[in-house]
Motif scaffolding. Structure first.
Motif, PDB file in Angstrom:
ATOM      1  N   ASN A 267       0.848  -1.195   0.000  1.00 30.62           N
ATOM      2  CA  ASN A 267       0.000   0.000   0.000  1.00 30.62           C
ATOM      3  C   ASN A 267       0.883   1.244   0.000  1.00 30.62           C
ATOM      4  O   ASN A 267       1.637   1.478   0.940  1.00 30.62           O
ATOM      5  CB  ASN A 267      -0.917  -0.002   1.230  1.00 30.62           C
ATOM      6  N   ASP A 269       0.085   4.312   0.289  1.00 30.79           N
ATOM      7  CA  ASP A 269      -0.374   5.361   1.197  1.00 30.79           C
ATOM      8  C   ASP A 269      -0.091   4.931   2.633  1.00 30.79           C
ATOM      9  O   ASP A 269      -0.854   4.165   3.242  1.00 30.79           O
ATOM     10  CB  ASP A 269      -1.866   5.603   0.989  1.00 30.79           C
ATOM     11  N   THR A 270       1.030   5.402   3.199  1.00 34.87           N
ATOM     12  CA  THR A 270       1.449   4.994   4.535  1.00 34.87           C
ATOM     13  C   THR A 270       0.440   5.407   5.595  1.00 34.87           C
ATOM     14  O   THR A 270       0.146   4.640   6.534  1.00 34.87           O
ATOM     15  CB  THR A 270       2.829   5.598   4.879  1.00 34.87           C
ATOM     16  N   LYS A 271      -0.111   6.626   5.481  1.00 37.14           N
ATOM     17  CA  LYS A 271      -1.099   7.086   6.451  1.00 37.14           C
ATOM     18  C   LYS A 271      -2.337   6.192   6.439  1.00 37.14           C
ATOM     19  O   LYS A 271      -2.919   5.908   7.486  1.00 37.14           O
ATOM     20  CB  LYS A 271      -1.485   8.536   6.155  1.00 37.14           C
ATOM     21  N   ASP A 272      -2.719   5.772   5.257  1.00 37.72           N
ATOM     22  CA  ASP A 272      -3.867   4.877   5.129  1.00 37.72           C
ATOM     23  C   ASP A 272      -3.592   3.552   5.821  1.00 37.72           C
ATOM     24  O   ASP A 272      -4.454   3.024   6.543  1.00 37.72           O
ATOM     25  CB  ASP A 272      -4.171   4.656   3.651  1.00 37.72           C
ATOM     26  N   THR A 273      -2.408   3.002   5.640  1.00 32.81           N
ATOM     27  CA  THR A 273      -2.033   1.739   6.287  1.00 32.81           C
ATOM     28  C   THR A 273      -2.062   1.875   7.801  1.00 32.81           C
ATOM     29  O   THR A 273      -2.589   1.006   8.510  1.00 32.81           O
ATOM     30  CB  THR A 273      -0.628   1.296   5.828  1.00 32.81           C
ATOM     31  N   ILE A 274      -1.490   2.974   8.301  1.00 26.20           N
ATOM     32  CA  ILE A 274      -1.458   3.206   9.755  1.00 26.20           C
ATOM     33  C   ILE A 274      -2.870   3.334  10.316  1.00 26.20           C
ATOM     34  O   ILE A 274      -3.186   2.810  11.395  1.00 26.20           O
ATOM     35  CB  ILE A 274      -0.627   4.463  10.083  1.00 26.20           C
ATOM     36  N   SER A 275      -3.738   4.019   9.587  1.00 24.30           N
ATOM     37  CA  SER A 275      -5.116   4.188  10.064  1.00 24.30           C
ATOM     38  C   SER A 275      -5.852   2.855  10.101  1.00 24.30           C
ATOM     39  O   SER A 275      -6.646   2.602  11.021  1.00 24.30           O
ATOM     40  CB  SER A 275      -5.868   5.187   9.181  1.00 24.30           C
TER      41      SER A 275
END
Length: 297
Positions: A267, A269-275
């Motif tokens: 993925n 989008d790192t922020k998306d993964t963290i969320s």
């Protein structure tokens, strides 16, 4: 020495039924594994419901497929979470092989599917993430599904795509999987027996925050380990009375197996993964606390 003997004896007793279950699961995975991904993509509007139902089948490849499809934005956030939350990896086969715990399998599956559907639908409703699937409306979903799963492997390095060998999938994989889980269970049982002998059950319970709302959180963190050993560990601790049923559920809900590795790796989008990881831990923790509070002592 007797601790190792007892651990070996206890584990050997689980072996016959465990082997039968893994052969059956391998057949399901070989026969229908790739179809589940395509079906999930085609009927994306019912994604969380279908994802929860497919995820509860104890096969190790579907969370990988779900992550690969999500990275391609074929399925929604809620659908991905539903698959992750309902996935149990080794919990179902191991519990089935334990005569005194087998009755909990149905309860566990129902609870996890209910959590997965409720959480997945709620997330999609709040985030309107069903819009993501429309980005691929003009493309061939069959092609997307096939490309999404190519190159990914299940937990024992067996393929989850259409190029699988029948001998490897139906014979070698279940035997290898059974052997690996046997070793995991034996090592865990021996370690727990030694700890109980060394420091006592009460102190082990204290170390694992037994009786507190923090134990489900600890179990959720354990569940994030991207390996089938996480579910083996959680079921083993529950069988020994070291963690509560609610904590086991919390850990198993957070355990997405190798699907989590695929998500983190692919993925962009790192922020998306963290969320997504944050939502997974939060939902698992809350569900575990509620179950721990209402379940009998």
């Amino acid at each position: 020495m007797y601790l190792l003997r007892d651990a070996f004896t206890d584990t050997v007793r689980l072996l016959p039924l465990l082997t039968v279950v893994y052969f059956f699961v391998s057949f399901l995975e070989y026969r229908y594994g790739d179809r589940m991904g395509a079906f999930l993509a085609h009927f994306h509007k019912f994604g969380p419901c279908l994802g929860a139902l497919f995820g509860c089948i104890p096969q190790c490849g579907f969370s990988v497929v779900a992550s690969a499809l999500y990275v391609k934005r074929v399925v929604s956030v809620g659908t991905l979470l539903a698959v992750f939350l309902s996935t149990s990896d080794e919990a179902v086969p191991i519990l089935l092989s334990m005569p005194d715990k087998a009755h909990l399998v149905g309860i566990l599956i129902i609870i996890k599917v209910a959590i997965a559907i409720s959480a997945g639908m709620a997330v999609d409703l709040v985030l309107h993430s069903m819009k993501i699937s429309k980005l691929k409306k003009s493309a061939s979903l069959d092609a997307i599904c096939e490309n999404a799963v190519m190159g990914h492997s299940g937990c024992c390095s067996h393929g989850v795509d259409r190029e699988r060998s029948k001998i490897k999938s139906l014979l070698i994989h279940p035997l290898w999987h059974t052997a690996k889980i046997f070793v995991f269970l034996f090592a865990l049982s021996a370690a727990l027996n030694y700890l109980i002998y060394l420091i006592g059950e009460d102190k082990i319970g204290g170390i694992l925050l037994n009786g507190t709302v923090f134990q489900p959180f600890l179990a959720s963190i354990m569940g994030l380990i991207p390996n089938c050993f996480a579910s083996v560990l959680l079921v083993g601790l529950f069988a020994k009375g070291a963690i509560s049923f609610g904590s086991m559920v919390a850990g198993l809900c957070a355990g997405a197996g190798l699907g989590m590795l695929v998500l983190v790796k692919e993925n962009k989008d790192t922020k998306d993964t963290i969320s997504i990881i944050g939502l997974l831990i939060g939902i698992s923790f809350i569900a575990g606390v509620i179950i721990q509070m209402v379940s009998p002592k």
